[in-house]
Design a protein around this motif. Structure first.
Motif, PDB file in Angstrom:
ATOM      1  N   LEU A  72       0.816  -1.215   0.000  1.00 59.46           N
ATOM      2  CA  LEU A  72       0.000   0.000   0.000  1.00 59.46           C
ATOM      3  C   LEU A  72       0.850   1.265   0.000  1.00 59.46           C
ATOM      4  O   LEU A  72       0.602   2.183  -0.788  1.00 59.46           O
ATOM      5  CB  LEU A  72      -0.926   0.026   1.214  1.00 59.46           C
ATOM      6  N   ALA A  73       1.835   1.312   0.892  1.00 57.57           N
ATOM      7  CA  ALA A  73       2.608   2.543   1.047  1.00 57.57           C
ATOM      8  C   ALA A  73       3.333   2.926  -0.232  1.00 57.57           C
ATOM      9  O   ALA A  73       3.475   4.113  -0.550  1.00 57.57           O
ATOM     10  CB  ALA A  73       3.602   2.396   2.204  1.00 57.57           C
ATOM     11  N   ASP A  74       3.794   1.925  -0.983  1.00 60.47           N
ATOM     12  CA  ASP A  74       4.580   2.202  -2.190  1.00 60.47           C
ATOM     13  C   ASP A  74       3.739   2.255  -3.453  1.00 60.47           C
ATOM     14  O   ASP A  74       4.262   2.534  -4.535  1.00 60.47           O
ATOM     15  CB  ASP A  74       5.664   1.127  -2.365  1.00 60.47           C
ATOM     16  N   LEU A  75       2.441   1.995  -3.319  1.00 61.41           N
ATOM     17  CA  LEU A  75       1.607   1.894  -4.510  1.00 61.41           C
ATOM     18  C   LEU A  75       1.542   3.188  -5.318  1.00 61.41           C
ATOM     19  O   LEU A  75       1.698   3.154  -6.548  1.00 61.41           O
ATOM     20  CB  LEU A  75       0.202   1.426  -4.119  1.00 61.41           C
ATOM     21  N   PRO A  76       1.327   4.348  -4.694  1.00 62.37           N
ATOM     22  CA  PRO A  76       1.275   5.570  -5.507  1.00 62.37           C
ATOM     23  C   PRO A  76       2.556   5.809  -6.305  1.00 62.37           C
ATOM     24  O   PRO A  76       2.502   6.178  -7.490  1.00 62.37           O
ATOM     25  CB  PRO A  76       1.057   6.668  -4.459  1.00 62.37           C
ATOM     26  N   SER A  77       3.714   5.582  -5.693  1.00 62.85           N
ATOM     27  CA  SER A  77       4.972   5.788  -6.420  1.00 62.85           C
ATOM     28  C   SER A  77       5.173   4.714  -7.483  1.00 62.85           C
ATOM     29  O   SER A  77       5.732   4.984  -8.556  1.00 62.85           O
ATOM     30  CB  SER A  77       6.158   5.798  -5.455  1.00 62.85           C
ATOM     31  N   ALA A  78       4.712   3.491  -7.210  1.00 56.38           N
ATOM     32  CA  ALA A  78       4.838   2.420  -8.203  1.00 56.38           C
ATOM     33  C   ALA A  78       4.007   2.709  -9.441  1.00 56.38           C
ATOM     34  O   ALA A  78       4.387   2.339 -10.560  1.00 56.38           O
ATOM     35  CB  ALA A  78       4.416   1.086  -7.584  1.00 56.38           C
TER      36      ALA A  78
END
Length: 279
Positions: free
Chosen positions: A37-43
């Motif tokens: 979840l935490a890295d999803l926007p940047s991914a």
């Protein structure tokens, strides 16, 4: 963003809603989990969604594969507290649902053997996106990843009668349908203005709006974060408006063959059939 997981139980693929349907995110992330979840926007930043393969909508699973803590807030609408014969709480009423009760939005609700007082509750569920430890109300919503529809299915005899331990009446497998979408906080905007409804067998039972919550989302998150650390992927389901079966006269509970349809503005709808677990 509207995030979904599509496919047979245990083999769901992560996907995102587009103007033309759903795009398969399997090449971007392995799944929608507390860890991703935490890295999803940047991914997803810079990803051309039109270049991703389309995925045909079929069965929708829970929009998040699992949760470490499924937290619930009870009696959070004054008129629901009244129909339950309970006083308006002075502070949030907190209990848990077993993480294993998580299920897809249209999966059958399975009544365990011996259940005779199963009930429905349409609720707004919050998904935590980053660790929250002693956060203020002013900062609380910064820790929200997104929102989902939740049906807080409850077995009232197990919840209230006998020793009256709520977690027992809230935790059977399939008693936590969520989804169909996990809608990111930026797309939802103000979570305190959302219309919600629930029908049983085509009859409207619950109608409400999150503006009538006793404790707003920011207050709930701040309060909980003073008593526990909220982690990414934790789900908080935030209470139900009036119209549950327990509050009817005479009381009405779910039985095999019943259907439920419920939804929240902007977050999609759920449709469930009630079945009974075989011995």
């Amino acid at each position: 963003m509207k995030l979904v997981r599509i496919g047979p139980k245990g083999a769901e693929k992560p996907a995102i809603a587009t103007e033309s349907g759903f795009a398969d995110l399997s090449s971007v992330i392995s799944d929608i989990t507390p860890e991703t979840l935490a890295d999803l926007p940047s991914a997803l930043k810079g990803v051309d969604l039109s270049s991703l393969p389309a995925i045909e909508p079929g069965r929708f699973g829970s929009p998040i594969s699992r949760t470490g803590h499924f937290i619930a807030i009870g009696l959070n609408y004054a008129d629901h507290a009244a129909e339950s014969g309970m006083p308006i709480p002075a502070e949030p009423v907190v209990f848990s649902k077993a993480p294993s009760c998580l299920s897809g939005p249209d999966d059958d609700v399975v009544l365990p053997q011996g259940v005779e007082k199963a009930d429905w509750e349409v609720e707004l569920a919050v998904v935590i996106g980053r660790e929250a430890d002693h956060v203020s109300r002013a900062d609380a919503l910064d820790h929200v990843f997104g929102y989902m529809v939740c049906n807080d299915v409850s077995e009232r005899a197990w919840q209230i009668e006998g020793t009256g331990q709520w977690i027992k009446g809230k935790s059977a497998p399939t008693f936590g349908p969520v989804g169909p979408w996990l809608v990111t906080a930026d797309e939802v905007g103000n979570p305190q203005t959302l219309d919600m409804f629930l029908d049983v067998n085509g009859k409207r039972c619950q109608t409400g709006n999150t503006t009538t919550m006793i404790f707003a989302i920011d207050e709930i998150i701040s309060y909980l974060s003073r008593h526990m650390v909220l982690m990414p992927g934790d789900i908080i389901t935030t209470g139900t408006p009036p119209g549950v079966g327990m509050g009817m006269k005479p009381q009405t509970f779910l039985k095999e063959g019943d259907t439920m349809r419920l939804g929240i503005a902007g977050l999609g709808e759920q449709n469930q059939k009630v079945v009974r677990r075989k011995a």
